[in-house]
Motif scaffolding. Structure first.
Motif, PDB file in Angstrom:
ATOM      1  N   GLY A  66      21.052 -38.284  -2.678  1.00  0.00           N
ATOM      2  CA  GLY A  66      19.707 -38.404  -3.241  1.00  0.00           C
ATOM      3  C   GLY A  66      19.200 -37.088  -3.796  1.00  0.00           C
ATOM      4  N   PHE A  67      19.533 -35.979  -3.132  1.00  0.00           N
ATOM      5  CA  PHE A  67      19.061 -34.674  -3.577  1.00  0.00           C
ATOM      6  C   PHE A  67      19.641 -34.292  -4.936  1.00  0.00           C
ATOM      7  CE2 PHE A  67      19.409 -29.995  -3.704  1.00  0.00           C
ATOM      8  CZ  PHE A  67      18.062 -29.667  -3.592  1.00  0.00           C
ATOM      9  N   LEU A 148       7.171 -32.630  -4.002  1.00  0.00           N
ATOM     10  CA  LEU A 148       6.536 -33.778  -3.348  1.00  0.00           C
ATOM     11  C   LEU A 148       7.225 -35.074  -3.756  1.00  0.00           C
ATOM     12  CD1 LEU A 148       4.199 -34.617  -1.496  1.00  0.00           C
ATOM     13  CD2 LEU A 148       2.763 -34.856  -3.530  1.00  0.00           C
ATOM     14  N   PHE A 149       7.655 -35.153  -4.997  1.00  0.00           N
ATOM     15  CA  PHE A 149       8.383 -36.324  -5.501  1.00  0.00           C
ATOM     16  C   PHE A 149       9.674 -36.524  -4.701  1.00  0.00           C
ATOM     17  CE2 PHE A 149      11.497 -38.256  -8.379  1.00  0.00           C
ATOM     18  CZ  PHE A 149      10.804 -39.364  -8.837  1.00  0.00           C
ATOM     19  N   LEU A 150      10.383 -35.435  -4.452  1.00  0.00           N
ATOM     20  CA  LEU A 150      11.613 -35.542  -3.645  1.00  0.00           C
ATOM     21  C   LEU A 150      11.300 -36.007  -2.235  1.00  0.00           C
ATOM     22  CD1 LEU A 150      14.652 -34.935  -2.976  1.00  0.00           C
ATOM     23  CD2 LEU A 150      13.868 -32.667  -2.283  1.00  0.00           C
ATOM     24  N   MET A 151      10.326 -35.367  -1.610  1.00  0.00           N
ATOM     25  CA  MET A 151      10.042 -35.641  -0.205  1.00  0.00           C
ATOM     26  C   MET A 151       9.480 -37.042   0.029  1.00  0.00           C
ATOM     27  SD  MET A 151      11.189 -33.020   1.291  1.00  0.00           S
ATOM     28  CE  MET A 151      10.672 -33.525   2.932  1.00  0.00           C
ATOM     29  N   VAL A 152       8.839 -37.620  -0.979  1.00  0.00           N
ATOM     30  CA  VAL A 152       8.255 -38.958  -0.806  1.00  0.00           C
ATOM     31  C   VAL A 152       9.093 -40.031  -1.490  1.00  0.00           C
ATOM     32  CG1 VAL A 152       6.236 -40.423  -1.218  1.00  0.00           C
ATOM     33  CG2 VAL A 152       5.922 -38.020  -0.568  1.00  0.00           C
ATOM     34  N   VAL A 153       9.272 -39.924  -2.796  1.00  0.00           N
ATOM     35  CA  VAL A 153       9.936 -40.988  -3.565  1.00  0.00           C
ATOM     36  C   VAL A 153      11.431 -41.064  -3.260  1.00  0.00           C
ATOM     37  CG1 VAL A 153      10.457 -41.851  -5.879  1.00  0.00           C
ATOM     38  CG2 VAL A 153       8.227 -40.832  -5.405  1.00  0.00           C
ATOM     39  N   ILE A 154      12.122 -39.942  -3.396  1.00  0.00           N
ATOM     40  CA  ILE A 154      13.567 -39.956  -3.168  1.00  0.00           C
ATOM     41  C   ILE A 154      13.895 -40.288  -1.716  1.00  0.00           C
ATOM     42  CG2 ILE A 154      15.709 -38.625  -3.279  1.00  0.00           C
ATOM     43  CD1 ILE A 154      14.509 -39.291  -6.011  1.00  0.00           C
ATOM     44  N   THR A 155      13.118 -39.720  -0.778  1.00  0.00           N
ATOM     45  CA  THR A 155      13.338 -40.031   0.636  1.00  0.00           C
ATOM     46  C   THR A 155      13.127 -41.515   0.914  1.00  0.00           C
ATOM     47  OG1 THR A 155      12.651 -37.804   1.301  1.00  0.00           O
ATOM     48  CG2 THR A 155      12.650 -39.498   3.002  1.00  0.00           C
ATOM     49  N   ALA A 156      12.100 -42.105   0.317  1.00  0.00           N
ATOM     50  CA  ALA A 156      11.822 -43.534   0.515  1.00  0.00           C
ATOM     51  C   ALA A 156      12.964 -44.395  -0.021  1.00  0.00           C
ATOM     52  CB  ALA A 156      10.512 -43.909  -0.158  1.00  0.00           C
ATOM     53  N   ILE A 157      13.506 -44.019  -1.185  1.00  0.00           N
ATOM     54  CA  ILE A 157      14.635 -44.767  -1.761  1.00  0.00           C
ATOM     55  C   ILE A 157      15.859 -44.659  -0.849  1.00  0.00           C
ATOM     56  CG2 ILE A 157      16.266 -44.868  -3.696  1.00  0.00           C
ATOM     57  CD1 ILE A 157      13.934 -43.907  -5.495  1.00  0.00           C
ATOM     58  N   GLU A 158      16.105 -43.454  -0.330  1.00  0.00           N
ATOM     59  CA  GLU A 158      17.239 -43.252   0.581  1.00  0.00           C
ATOM     60  C   GLU A 158      17.060 -44.049   1.872  1.00  0.00           C
ATOM     61  OE1 GLU A 158      18.003 -38.562  -0.744  1.00  0.00           O
ATOM     62  OE2 GLU A 158      16.903 -39.063   1.092  1.00  0.00           O
ATOM     63  N   TRP A 159      15.802 -44.281   2.254  1.00  0.00           N
ATOM     64  CA  TRP A 159      15.476 -44.931   3.527  1.00  0.00           C
ATOM     65  C   TRP A 159      15.581 -46.459   3.469  1.00  0.00           C
ATOM     66  CZ3 TRP A 159       9.980 -45.173   6.010  1.00  0.00           C
ATOM     67  CH2 TRP A 159      10.092 -45.398   7.397  1.00  0.00           C
ATOM     68  N   VAL A 160      15.737 -47.017   2.297  1.00  0.00           N
ATOM     69  CA  VAL A 160      15.742 -48.477   2.133  1.00  0.00           C
ATOM     70  C   VAL A 160      16.725 -49.180   3.085  1.00  0.00           C
ATOM     71  CG1 VAL A 160      16.315 -50.352   0.537  1.00  0.00           C
ATOM     72  CG2 VAL A 160      14.825 -48.497  -0.214  1.00  0.00           C
ATOM     73  N   PRO A 161      17.981 -48.724   3.225  1.00  0.00           N
ATOM     74  CA  PRO A 161      18.885 -49.409   4.167  1.00  0.00           C
ATOM     75  C   PRO A 161      18.354 -49.408   5.600  1.00  0.00           C
ATOM     76  CG  PRO A 161      20.129 -47.952   2.730  1.00  0.00           C
ATOM     77  CD  PRO A 161      18.674 -47.638   2.501  1.00  0.00           C
ATOM     78  N   GLY A 162      17.700 -48.323   6.016  1.00  0.00           N
ATOM     79  CA  GLY A 162      17.140 -48.252   7.357  1.00  0.00           C
ATOM     80  C   GLY A 162      15.987 -49.210   7.553  1.00  0.00           C
TER      81      GLY A 162
END
Length: 209
Positions: A66-67, A148-162
């Motif tokens: 994601g990063f 902030l975009f990385l910490m919120v949007v990208i993290t949320a996308i990465e978190w979808v399987p969880g």
């Protein structure tokens, strides 16, 4: 950044992910550990420790993917939207924060109070805000919104399987690990680049002398 530093960057993130996954498991999987403490079963405990370290490392790889996708998206956004890119990112952040509240709440069909989802989204946004402020302070002011975009949007996308797993244990394991790894990568990258720039400047001054 040369290949040696890139490999070092990768393994440090992997190590942090493993440690974050293990430490989080002590809190969200307390029952799994406690049932092997009375009586003490060293092999089972070792298996649990290795499992959660490995799981944390898997989440770290997700974070790294994601990063680097974020680095590409940021460059693409700058080229495509130009001066409007910060505004687009802010709108996407707002949309994702809303989604973090609305869709999980709908999935529980009202069984869990919406307050907890608001609290969760606010916590992620608040933590991301703090890290983005640190990034902007250490680099440039306009780095705040992309961070902030990385910490919120990208993290949320990465978190979808969880978020799709039953229960909340693995969702907690994943989000804590993702936030840890994304924080490290975001704050470490410019420090590594600054060191490289400093060394190049010293070499240039040495040659001139």
């Amino acid at each position: 950044m040369n290949s040696r530093k890139l490999v070092n960057f990768f393994f440090k993130t992997l190590f942090l992910g493993g440690i974050a996954g293990l430490i989080t498991s002590f809190f969200v999987k307390t029952g799994e550990y406690s049932k092997n403490l009375n009586p003490v079963d060293f092999m089972e405990l070792l298996g649990l420790v290795l499992f959660f370290i490995g799981l944390g490392m898997v989440f770290a790889v997700v974070s790294q993917t994601g990063f680097f996708a974020y680095l590409y998206i940021n460059r693409f956004g700058l080229g495509f939207f130009r001066s409007y890119w910060p505004l687009v990112q802010v709108l996407l952040i707002a949309f994702v924060v809303f989604d973090l509240i609305y869709f999980p709440y709908q999935a529980t069909k009202g069984e869990v109070s919406v307050f907890w989802y608001i609290l969760m989204a606010a916590a992620i946004l608040g933590y991301g805000w703090i890290i983005a402020k640190i990034k902007a302070k250490e680099t440039e002011k306009h780095a705040f919104v992309p961070a902030l975009f990385l910490m919120v949007v990208i993290t949320a996308i990465e978190w979808v399987p969880g978020l799709r797993t039953e229960g909340t244990d693995y969702a907690w394991l994943m989000i804590i690990t993702l936030l840890t790894c994304n924080t490290y990568q975001l704050l470490a990258l410019h420090r590594i680049n600054n060191k490289d720039s400093g060394k190049d400047a010293n070499k240039a001054n040495t040659k001139k002398a």
